[in-house]
Design an enzyme around this catalytic site. Structure first.
Site, PDB file in Angstrom:
ATOM      1  N   LYS A  37       0.824  -1.213   0.000  1.00  0.00           N
ATOM      2  CA  LYS A  37       0.000   0.000   0.000  1.00  0.00           C
ATOM      3  C   LYS A  37       0.862   1.269   0.000  1.00  0.00           C
ATOM      4  O   LYS A  37       2.021   1.254   0.396  1.00  0.00           O
ATOM      5  CB  LYS A  37      -0.971  -0.028   1.189  1.00  0.00           C
ATOM      6  N   ARG A  87      -3.999  -9.921   4.466  1.00  0.00           N
ATOM      7  CA  ARG A  87      -4.352  -9.912   3.034  1.00  0.00           C
ATOM      8  C   ARG A  87      -3.110  -9.450   2.266  1.00  0.00           C
ATOM      9  O   ARG A  87      -2.682  -8.314   2.415  1.00  0.00           O
ATOM     10  CB  ARG A  87      -5.533  -8.972   2.812  1.00  0.00           C
TER      11      ARG A  87
HETATM   12  C1  7PJ Z   1      -8.231  -4.175   1.375  1.00  0.00           C
HETATM   13  C2  7PJ Z   1      -9.271  -4.933   0.837  1.00  0.00           C
HETATM   14  C3  7PJ Z   1      -7.966  -4.264   2.775  1.00  0.00           C
HETATM   15  C4  7PJ Z   1      -9.777  -5.859   2.891  1.00  0.00           C
HETATM   16  C5  7PJ Z   1      -8.340  -3.748  -0.724  1.00  0.00           C
HETATM   17  C6  7PJ Z   1      -5.292  -2.688  -2.012  1.00  0.00           C
HETATM   18  C7  7PJ Z   1      -6.601  -1.996  -2.082  1.00  0.00           C
HETATM   19  N1  7PJ Z   1     -10.028  -5.781   1.571  1.00  0.00           N
HETATM   20  N2  7PJ Z   1      -9.314  -4.664  -0.492  1.00  0.00           N
HETATM   21  N3  7PJ Z   1      -8.772  -5.129   3.473  1.00  0.00           N
HETATM   22  N4  7PJ Z   1      -7.659  -3.446   0.380  1.00  0.00           N
HETATM   23  N5  7PJ Z   1     -10.504  -6.670   3.657  1.00  0.00           N
HETATM   24  O1  7PJ Z   1      -5.165  -3.902  -1.946  1.00  0.00           O
HETATM   25  O2  7PJ Z   1      -4.282  -1.911  -2.041  1.00  0.00           O
HETATM   26  O3  7PJ Z   1      -7.093  -3.616   3.353  1.00  0.00           O
HETATM   27  S1  7PJ Z   1      -8.027  -3.089  -2.304  1.00  0.00           S
END
Ligand code: 7PJ
Length: 262
Positions: A207, A242
């Site tokens: 990120k 994640r």
């Molecule tokens: C997240 C997500 C997160 C959850 C994205 C990226 C943006 N789902 N989907 N948590 N981020 N649960 O991956 O940079 O932080 S999309």
């Protein structure tokens, strides 16, 4: 939780879309590297991304979910804010619904989780799809996240979702200042303690807030910073990470846990 983006903007390699073959190969690789869940998303929520229609999101995600479900044993999560997509995804074999809006965009997602018994990730974010990344900062991010978790859990519960189905996520990078992203990690143990009935998921991988610390480096150069933050998150009580880089994350966390186990 391994990230499988099936969006042209986040996974392009010259071609327009991530092909089904590429998605299956990537899934197989991430499973071999130690992933426990595959999170499939067809609508990018990165800063500046355009919203996609239900039809387009369906075309991108559902065939991949069906094939991954058919070929592998791994639980599949659908990263969506739309109940129509969540329903189709669950019917195609997804077992978890990952809603970055925490039921703010489409409360019917809770009904899909309730009727299907799927897991439901409630992530904290602020603003609409268009304004997710341009929110004026709040004073107290911990209080804002906690209040929003209580709201989201109440909505889920009112629509028949059981506590055991729910996981929470502080939503790093969504409507937080640079310092607040770091603060949420530094004080994650406080949030974990307040919501100890629910598994805590955290998304750090590649990120912007990681890139900023390292001197505004691009996503491909954010692995080391992402791993350092992942270790801290786990030590402060995160249960699910994640990530894009499964092998490296499994190595880093295994090493940290081996030391902590002494
Ligand atoms: C997240 C997500 C997160 C959850 C994205 C990226 C943006 N789902 N989907 N948590 N981020 N649960 O991956 O940079 O932080 S999309």
């Amino acid at each position: 939780m391994a990230i499988l983006n099936v969006t042209p903007d986040s996974f392009s390699d010259g071609g327009e879309y991530l092909s089904l073959d590429d998605a299956l190969r990537q899934s197989e690789k991430m499973i071999a590297e130690g992933a426990d869940i595959i999170d499939i998303g067809g609508e990018s929520t990165r800063p500046g991304s355009a919203a996609v229609s239900v039809d387009e999101e369906m075309r991108r995600t559902i065939p991949v979910i069906s094939e991954v479900a058919k070929r592998f044993e791994i639980p599949i999560s659908i990263d969506t804010t739309k109940s129509d997509i969540a329903r189709l995804a669950v019917d195609a074999g997804a077992e978890i619904i990952n809603d970055i809006s925490g039921l703010r965009f489409d409360e019917q997602i809770a009904n899909v989780a309730a009727s299907s018994k799927a897991g439901l990730v409630l992530m904290h974010s602020r603003g609409t799809f268009e304004t997710l990344h341009s929110q004026p900062p709040v004073d107290d991010i911990l209080a804002d996240v906690a209040a929003d978790f209580h709201r989201a859990i109440a909505v889920a519960s009112a629509r028949g979702v059981r506590d055991e189905q729910i996981a929470l996520d502080v939503g790093l990078g969504f409507g937080k200042t640079q310092e607040q992203n770091l603060e949420l990690l530094a004080k994650l143990d406080k949030i974990v303690a307040e919501f100890k009935a629910y598994p805590m998921l955290v998304g750090i991988s590649r990120k912007s807030f990681v890139g900023k610390i390292l001197g505004d480096v691009p996503p491909t150069e954010r692995l080391g910073g992402s791993l350092a933050a992942a270790i801290i998150a786990v030590r402060k009580g995160a249960n699910i990470l994640r990530v894009h880089d499964v092998k490296e994350t499994v190595s880093a966390i295994s090493m940290a846990l081996a030391i902590d186990a002494i």
